[in-house]
Design an enzyme around this catalytic site. Structure first.
Site, PDB file in Angstrom:
ATOM      1  CB  CYS A   1      -0.937   0.073   1.416  1.00  0.00           C
ATOM      2  SG  CYS A   1      -2.182   1.429   1.335  1.00  0.00           S
ATOM      3  N   GLY A   2       1.197   1.777  -1.065  1.00  0.00           N
ATOM      4  CA  GLY A   2       1.856   3.033  -1.296  1.00  0.00           C
ATOM      5  C   GLY A   2       1.137   4.474  -0.490  1.00  0.00           C
ATOM      6  CG  HIS A   3      -3.072   5.280   0.527  1.00  0.00           C
ATOM      7  ND1 HIS A   3      -3.531   3.977   0.085  1.00  0.00           N
ATOM      8  CD2 HIS A   3      -3.781   5.681   1.444  1.00  0.00           C
ATOM      9  CE1 HIS A   3      -4.444   3.671   0.879  1.00  0.00           C
ATOM     10  NE2 HIS A   3      -4.578   4.825   1.652  1.00  0.00           N
TER      11      HIS A   3
ATOM     12  N   GLY B   1      -0.742   4.519  -4.811  1.00  0.00           N
ATOM     13  CA  GLY B   1       0.844   4.419  -4.806  1.00  0.00           C
ATOM     14  C   GLY B   1       1.362   3.170  -5.333  1.00  0.00           C
ATOM     15  CB  SER B   2       1.474  -0.308  -4.644  1.00  0.00           C
ATOM     16  OG  SER B   2       0.278  -0.508  -4.214  1.00  0.00           O
TER      17      SER B   2
END
Length: 328
Positions: free
Chosen positions: A103-105, A258-259
């Site tokens: 999870c990028g965010h 994000g990802s």
């Protein structure tokens, strides 16, 4: 529902519009020597990322992601010990249906939270790396500071790779061609124009339906998210795109993802549209933006902004017949 604590404290952020609810106290024990092992514990025997088995931790996930305390678009993370002392902490990412591997965010929000709470000391001006162990590996959130304030966070992802190109997928919108990339989680990219759609808020019902159909048509690939994208005019730095990412069981990412941005960078690099060091201006369906950068050897970086929205103490009345709540 007796396994749920009656009081749960959280700190909430949003990253480019996508919520992230952080829980670092009031957690039941989560056995495991690594974050990946703890995720397996959370899933339970025979459980999957979108269908975990019941248990104390999952009771808490459902309490915080469902109404009346959450909503169908809620996202969050349980802060757990890192794999070793090379990281500041670990995290189990969760959403309304279960647990993701990346999870990028959320990583960006965790970087800001770690600095805001003093968990990781930071200068008033400059940058500080926050290292986080996630189920897909070790990632870094570099927190940018100016005048004692966090101005942006850069998420450096685990190495990714392109898995397949131009895979035909039959949908009720017609046959489309899907590109698959692993960027800590498996994302499928499809040009929205192939569905006869644009990436816009009015088109969301059709985009969600298409995302669900595409994911269901690729059952052997363990798809996490479907990225439906369209081109925007290039910037002087490189390509620009708008997307909506449909993940889990029809959940919509309000941010550019994000990802998912990492996955788009990998595919654009494979297309020759971005060279190492090049950037992608990546917009969400609500108009927020990330800047993605392709590095060497499948490494990507994504920069965006994240802001604290509240600190909460959620209660569960033992006489509340709704228990962990409901989803609409």
């Amino acid at each position: 529902m007796s396994t749920i604590p009656y009081t749960v404290r959280t700190t909430d952020y949003h990253t480019a519009g996508e919520p992230f609810r952080i829980v670092h106290t009031d957690l039941p024990p989560v056995p495991g020597d690594t974050v990946a092992e703890r995720r397996a514990t959370a899933l339970g025997p025979g459980g999957t990322g979108t269908d975990p088995r019941p248990g104390p931790l999952d009771d808490l996930r459902r309490l915080l992601s469902r109404e009346p305390r959450g909503h169908a678009g809620m996202y969050g993370g349980f802060v757990v010990p890192p794999d070793d002392d090379g990281a500041h902490f670990g995290v189990l990412f969760w959403h309304k249906d279960g647990y993701s591997t990346a999870c990028g965010h959320g990583t960006m929000a965790l970087g800001a939270w770690a600095v805001d709470t003093g968990r990781v000391p930071a200068p008033d001006d400059g940058t500080v790396p926050v290292r986080v162990d996630v189920p897909s590996g070790r990632v870094t959130a570099t927190v940018h500071r100016a005048g004692g304030r966090t101005t942006a966070v850069t998420f450096r992802n685990v190495p990714g790779r392109v898995l397949a190109r131009e895979v035909p997928v039959t949908t009720t919108f017609g046959t489309v061609h899907a590109d698959l990339a692993d960027s800590g989680a498996l994302y499928v990219s499809v040009a929205a124009r192939e569905l006869g759609l644009g990436v816009s808020v009015p088109a969301l019902p059709d985009l969600v339906r298409a995302g669900r159909e595409i994911r269901a048509a690729l059952p052997g690939h363990d798809v996490y998210g479907v990225i439906l994208h369209e081109d925007l005019p290039d910037t002087p730095e490189g390509p620009a795109q708008r997307n909506v990412t449909v993940f889990a069981d029809g959940q919509i990412d309000r941010s550019p993802c994000g990802s998912g941005t990492s996955a788009r960078l990998l595919l654009l690099g494979d297309d020759g549209r971005i060279a190492p060091g090049g950037t992608l201006h990546h917009e969400s369906v609500v108009g927020t933006a990330f800047t993605g950068r392709l590095l060497a050897h499948g490494i990507t970086e994504v920069t965006g902004t994240t802001h604290r929205t509240g600190e909460h103490t959620f209660l569960l009345d033992p006489d509340d017949t709704l228990g962990a709540g409901f989803l609409l």
